[in-house]
Design a protein around this motif. Structure first.
Motif, PDB file in Angstrom:
ATOM      1  N   HIS A 129      29.482 -18.097  19.519  1.00 43.22           N
ATOM      2  CA  HIS A 129      28.352 -18.764  18.870  1.00 43.22           C
ATOM      3  C   HIS A 129      28.849 -19.520  17.646  1.00 43.22           C
ATOM      4  O   HIS A 129      28.621 -19.100  16.523  1.00 43.22           O
ATOM      5  N   PRO A 130      29.560 -20.624  17.834  1.00 42.97           N
ATOM      6  CA  PRO A 130      30.035 -21.359  16.664  1.00 42.97           C
ATOM      7  C   PRO A 130      28.862 -21.890  15.851  1.00 42.97           C
ATOM      8  O   PRO A 130      27.863 -22.340  16.403  1.00 42.97           O
ATOM      9  N   ALA A 131      29.001 -21.772  14.557  1.00 42.80           N
ATOM     10  CA  ALA A 131      27.936 -22.237  13.669  1.00 42.80           C
ATOM     11  C   ALA A 131      27.858 -23.753  13.719  1.00 42.80           C
ATOM     12  O   ALA A 131      28.876 -24.435  13.649  1.00 42.80           O
TER      13      ALA A 131
ATOM     14  N   ARG B 134      41.764 -22.492  22.198  1.00 44.64           N
ATOM     15  CA  ARG B 134      41.129 -23.764  21.902  1.00 44.64           C
ATOM     16  C   ARG B 134      41.341 -24.761  23.031  1.00 44.64           C
ATOM     17  O   ARG B 134      40.412 -25.439  23.461  1.00 44.64           O
ATOM     18  N   ASP B 135      42.571 -24.827  23.536  1.00 41.35           N
ATOM     19  CA  ASP B 135      42.866 -25.738  24.647  1.00 41.35           C
ATOM     20  C   ASP B 135      42.058 -25.346  25.896  1.00 41.35           C
ATOM     21  O   ASP B 135      41.553 -26.230  26.605  1.00 41.35           O
ATOM     22  N   LEU B 136      41.948 -24.053  26.151  1.00 39.10           N
ATOM     23  CA  LEU B 136      41.179 -23.579  27.303  1.00 39.10           C
ATOM     24  C   LEU B 136      39.711 -23.994  27.177  1.00 39.10           C
ATOM     25  O   LEU B 136      39.135 -24.552  28.110  1.00 39.10           O
TER      26      LEU B 136
ATOM     27  N   GLN C 175      34.968 -28.765  15.721  1.00 38.89           N
ATOM     28  CA  GLN C 175      34.209 -27.579  15.319  1.00 38.89           C
ATOM     29  C   GLN C 175      34.883 -26.311  15.840  1.00 38.89           C
ATOM     30  O   GLN C 175      35.001 -25.320  15.130  1.00 38.89           O
ATOM     31  N   LEU C 176      35.343 -26.336  17.076  1.00 42.97           N
ATOM     32  CA  LEU C 176      36.030 -25.188  17.663  1.00 42.97           C
ATOM     33  C   LEU C 176      37.301 -24.865  16.892  1.00 42.97           C
ATOM     34  O   LEU C 176      37.592 -23.702  16.607  1.00 42.97           O
ATOM     35  N   THR C 177      38.046 -25.896  16.513  1.00 36.96           N
ATOM     36  CA  THR C 177      39.265 -25.694  15.725  1.00 36.96           C
ATOM     37  C   THR C 177      38.938 -25.041  14.393  1.00 36.96           C
ATOM     38  O   THR C 177      39.611 -24.105  13.958  1.00 36.96           O
TER      39      THR C 177
END
Length: 191
Positions: A61-63, A183-185, A76-78
């Protein structure tokens, strides 16, 4: 300083020994899982120190942020993975400052004892009005013991700091590699 150093040394030795095993088991379990959700459910049992799990959970659940809202999910994922990695590393590095401080200051505390012992020897000579071995031997012997005590406190702290620093750097490299692969996945799955 000695007691605090030894407590940190024993605690960090135990923690880092488990952490190395947990990272290896946690990453292996993650890559062997059928899905990310399966890995999220299985990891808590294998990742006792919560080193790999926070990285995986951070992706759940990324903010939302300005970059995520503007159509840059990879950025954002990074950011989310980097923040989770920093949290894990902060826990691993706890106690390192104490060991560095003790290792750098304990010899000077011993040196202060040496100077104080020599000062007492010189004042004993001045008060007696004559030089005799018994006026010098006691305070100088105590001064040398203070120097040895300072070194006895500093040496284990410095060794612990250096050894633990290497282990933490190895764990950090493993976690950074896992975060990059994760992250790549996820970025590849989103594309």
């Amino acid at each position: 300083m000695s007691v605090a150093s030894w407590v940190v040394i024993f605690w960090k030795a135990w923690l880092l020994r488990r952490a190395v095993a947990d990272v290896a088991r946690g990453t292996a379990l993650f890559w062997q899982s059928a899905s990310i959700d399966d890995a999220r459910q299985a990891l808590p049992a294998f990742d006792r120190n919560a080193l790999v799990l926070p990285l995986v959970e951070a992706t759940q659940h990324p903010a939302p942020g300005p970059l995520g809202a503007s159509g840059a999910p990879a950025v954002q994922l990074t950011r989310v993975l980097r923040d989770a990695l920093h949290g894990v590393l902060h826990r691993l590095q706890f106690g390192q400052v104490l060991l560095a401080t003790v290792g750098s200051t304990a010899p000077f505390v011993g040196l202060l004892g040496t100077v104080w012992g020599i000062y007492l020897a010189l004042t004993g000579i001045a008060a007696a009005g004559q030089i005799s071995i018994d006026k010098v031997a006691g305070p100088v012997g105590e001064a040398l013991i203070m120097t040895a005590a300072g070194l006895a406190v500093a040496i284990p702290a410095v060794l612990g700091y250096n050894i633990f620093g290497r282990v933490i750097a190895r764990i950090e490299a493993d976690l950074e590699g896992f975060a990059r692969d994760l992250r790549d996945l996820l970025a590849g799955a989103a594309a």
